[in-house]
Write a protein that holds these residues in place. Structure first.
Motif, PDB file in Angstrom:
ATOM      1  N   GLN A  58      33.939 -16.421  41.786  1.00 34.90           N
ATOM      2  CA  GLN A  58      34.712 -17.140  42.845  1.00 34.90           C
ATOM      3  C   GLN A  58      36.069 -16.158  43.157  1.00 34.90           C
ATOM      4  O   GLN A  58      36.467 -16.110  44.393  1.00 34.90           O
ATOM      5  N   ALA A  59      36.708 -15.534  42.152  1.00 33.91           N
ATOM      6  CA  ALA A  59      37.670 -14.749  42.490  1.00 33.91           C
ATOM      7  C   ALA A  59      37.292 -13.782  43.359  1.00 33.91           C
ATOM      8  O   ALA A  59      37.825 -13.139  44.298  1.00 33.91           O
ATOM      9  N   PHE A  60      36.242 -12.964  43.082  1.00 31.31           N
ATOM     10  CA  PHE A  60      35.796 -11.840  43.683  1.00 31.31           C
ATOM     11  C   PHE A  60      35.390 -12.211  45.056  1.00 31.31           C
ATOM     12  O   PHE A  60      35.680 -11.561  46.448  1.00 31.31           O
ATOM     13  N   GLN A  61      34.839 -13.292  45.423  1.00 25.00           N
ATOM     14  CA  GLN A  61      34.306 -13.861  46.767  1.00 25.00           C
ATOM     15  C   GLN A  61      35.479 -14.056  47.786  1.00 25.00           C
ATOM     16  O   GLN A  61      35.752 -13.733  49.021  1.00 25.00           O
ATOM     17  N   GLN A  63      38.884 -13.178  47.099  1.00 23.63           N
ATOM     18  CA  GLN A  63      39.809 -12.111  46.779  1.00 23.63           C
ATOM     19  C   GLN A  63      40.988 -12.805  46.493  1.00 23.63           C
ATOM     20  O   GLN A  63      41.998 -12.616  46.880  1.00 23.63           O
ATOM     21  N   VAL A  64      40.964 -13.674  45.282  1.00 23.12           N
ATOM     22  CA  VAL A  64      42.193 -14.359  44.679  1.00 23.12           C
ATOM     23  C   VAL A  64      42.371 -13.376  43.486  1.00 23.12           C
ATOM     24  O   VAL A  64      41.461 -12.955  42.871  1.00 23.12           O
ATOM     25  N   GLU A  65      43.826 -13.224  43.096  1.00 24.68           N
ATOM     26  CA  GLU A  65      44.022 -12.795  41.647  1.00 24.68           C
ATOM     27  C   GLU A  65      43.581 -13.730  40.476  1.00 24.68           C
ATOM     28  O   GLU A  65      43.482 -14.890  40.785  1.00 24.68           O
ATOM     29  N   VAL A  66      43.264 -13.044  39.401  1.00 22.78           N
ATOM     30  CA  VAL A  66      42.847 -13.574  38.417  1.00 22.78           C
ATOM     31  C   VAL A  66      43.934 -13.233  37.110  1.00 22.78           C
ATOM     32  O   VAL A  66      44.566 -12.176  37.154  1.00 22.78           O
ATOM     33  N   ARG A  67      43.971 -14.044  36.302  1.00 26.04           N
ATOM     34  CA  ARG A  67      44.647 -13.829  34.949  1.00 26.04           C
ATOM     35  C   ARG A  67      43.724 -13.681  33.660  1.00 26.04           C
ATOM     36  O   ARG A  67      43.121 -14.765  33.580  1.00 26.04           O
ATOM     37  N   HIS A  78      48.472 -10.587  17.172  1.00 22.83           N
ATOM     38  CA  HIS A  78      48.915 -11.281  18.421  1.00 22.83           C
ATOM     39  C   HIS A  78      47.820 -10.861  19.515  1.00 22.83           C
ATOM     40  O   HIS A  78      47.859  -9.679  19.700  1.00 22.83           O
ATOM     41  N   TYR A  79      47.754 -11.868  20.484  1.00 20.60           N
ATOM     42  CA  TYR A  79      47.099 -11.470  21.713  1.00 20.60           C
ATOM     43  C   TYR A  79      47.958 -10.562  22.513  1.00 20.60           C
ATOM     44  O   TYR A  79      49.192 -11.136  22.739  1.00 20.60           O
ATOM     45  N   GLY A  80      47.700  -9.501  23.286  1.00 19.58           N
ATOM     46  CA  GLY A  80      48.436  -8.806  24.469  1.00 19.58           C
ATOM     47  C   GLY A  80      48.835  -9.769  25.566  1.00 19.58           C
ATOM     48  O   GLY A  80      48.197 -10.958  25.869  1.00 19.58           O
ATOM     49  N   ALA A  81      49.642  -9.103  26.460  1.00 20.23           N
ATOM     50  CA  ALA A  81      49.836  -9.882  27.673  1.00 20.23           C
ATOM     51  C   ALA A  81      48.506  -9.966  28.521  1.00 20.23           C
ATOM     52  O   ALA A  81      47.795  -8.993  28.525  1.00 20.23           O
ATOM     53  N   ASP A  82      48.775 -10.817  29.226  1.00 21.97           N
ATOM     54  CA  ASP A  82      47.159 -11.316  30.227  1.00 21.97           C
ATOM     55  C   ASP A  82      47.527 -10.175  31.497  1.00 21.97           C
ATOM     56  O   ASP A  82      48.484  -9.498  31.719  1.00 21.97           O
ATOM     57  N   HIS A 109      39.210 -15.262  27.872  1.00 22.04           N
ATOM     58  CA  HIS A 109      39.748 -16.462  28.939  1.00 22.04           C
ATOM     59  C   HIS A 109      40.287 -15.811  30.318  1.00 22.04           C
ATOM     60  O   HIS A 109      40.781 -14.686  30.317  1.00 22.04           O
ATOM     61  N   VAL A 110      39.879 -16.598  31.339  1.00 20.33           N
ATOM     62  CA  VAL A 110      40.326 -16.079  32.693  1.00 20.33           C
ATOM     63  C   VAL A 110      40.530 -17.293  33.683  1.00 20.33           C
ATOM     64  O   VAL A 110      39.677 -18.294  33.350  1.00 20.33           O
ATOM     65  N   GLN A 111      41.410 -17.160  34.548  1.00 22.69           N
ATOM     66  CA  GLN A 111      41.779 -18.215  35.240  1.00 22.69           C
ATOM     67  C   GLN A 111      42.108 -17.512  36.678  1.00 22.69           C
ATOM     68  O   GLN A 111      42.669 -16.379  36.789  1.00 22.69           O
ATOM     69  N   LEU A 112      41.951 -18.487  37.564  1.00 16.84           N
ATOM     70  CA  LEU A 112      42.546 -17.878  39.167  1.00 16.84           C
ATOM     71  C   LEU A 112      44.006 -18.147  38.863  1.00 16.84           C
ATOM     72  O   LEU A 112      44.420 -18.779  38.484  1.00 16.84           O
ATOM     73  N   TYR A 113      44.756 -17.148  39.542  1.00 18.54           N
ATOM     74  CA  TYR A 113      45.997 -16.991  39.531  1.00 18.54           C
ATOM     75  C   TYR A 113      46.663 -17.158  40.838  1.00 18.54           C
ATOM     76  O   TYR A 113      46.432 -17.096  41.881  1.00 18.54           O
TER      77      TYR A 113
END
Length: 113
Positions: A58-61, A63-67, A78-82, A109-113
């Motif tokens: 969805q993000a690629f199609q 052209q939306v930023e992802v986190r 600890h996990y690093g910064a997104d 984990h990935v989400q639309l930003y």
């Protein structure tokens, strides 16, 4: 002129710590910002490969930023910064986001930003 000068110093009242308050405030603010950067990133839920694939497509199609949170811990556990950005490309091993190459198997984990 000396009478004027003497009068000034007789009437002058030092504000003592009040005049330094602005410096303390800016120092305090800087320390708070540093502490925020040091706080570990929150552990996000582990997504299934199907969920990750749907969000990336969805993000690629569109052209939306992802986190993206990588499945990678630092020496303190600890996990690093997104990683935030648009998907610039992909190959059989991973995707290119914001100048980083991220392997598909590294994505937690990935989400639309």
């Amino acid at each position: 002129m000396s009478k004027e000068r003497d009068y000034y110093f007789e009437q002058y009242q030092d504000r003592k710590m009040k005049k330094w308050a602005g410096f303390y405030l800016s120092e305090h603010t800087a320390i708070i910002e540093q502490e925020k950067k040091r706080q570990p990133a929150e552990k996000k839920i582990q997504m299934s490969w199907t969920e990750i694939d749907e969000v990336l497509a969805q993000a690629f199609q569109n052209q939306v930023e992802v986190r993206i949170q990588k499945e990678e811990l630092d020496c303190e556990g600890h996990y690093g910064a997104d990683i935030i950005g648009r998907i610039q490309g992909h190959d059989e091993l991973g995707i290119f986001v914001g100048g980083h190459k991220i392997g598909y198997d590294e994505i937690r984990h990935v989400q639309l930003y």
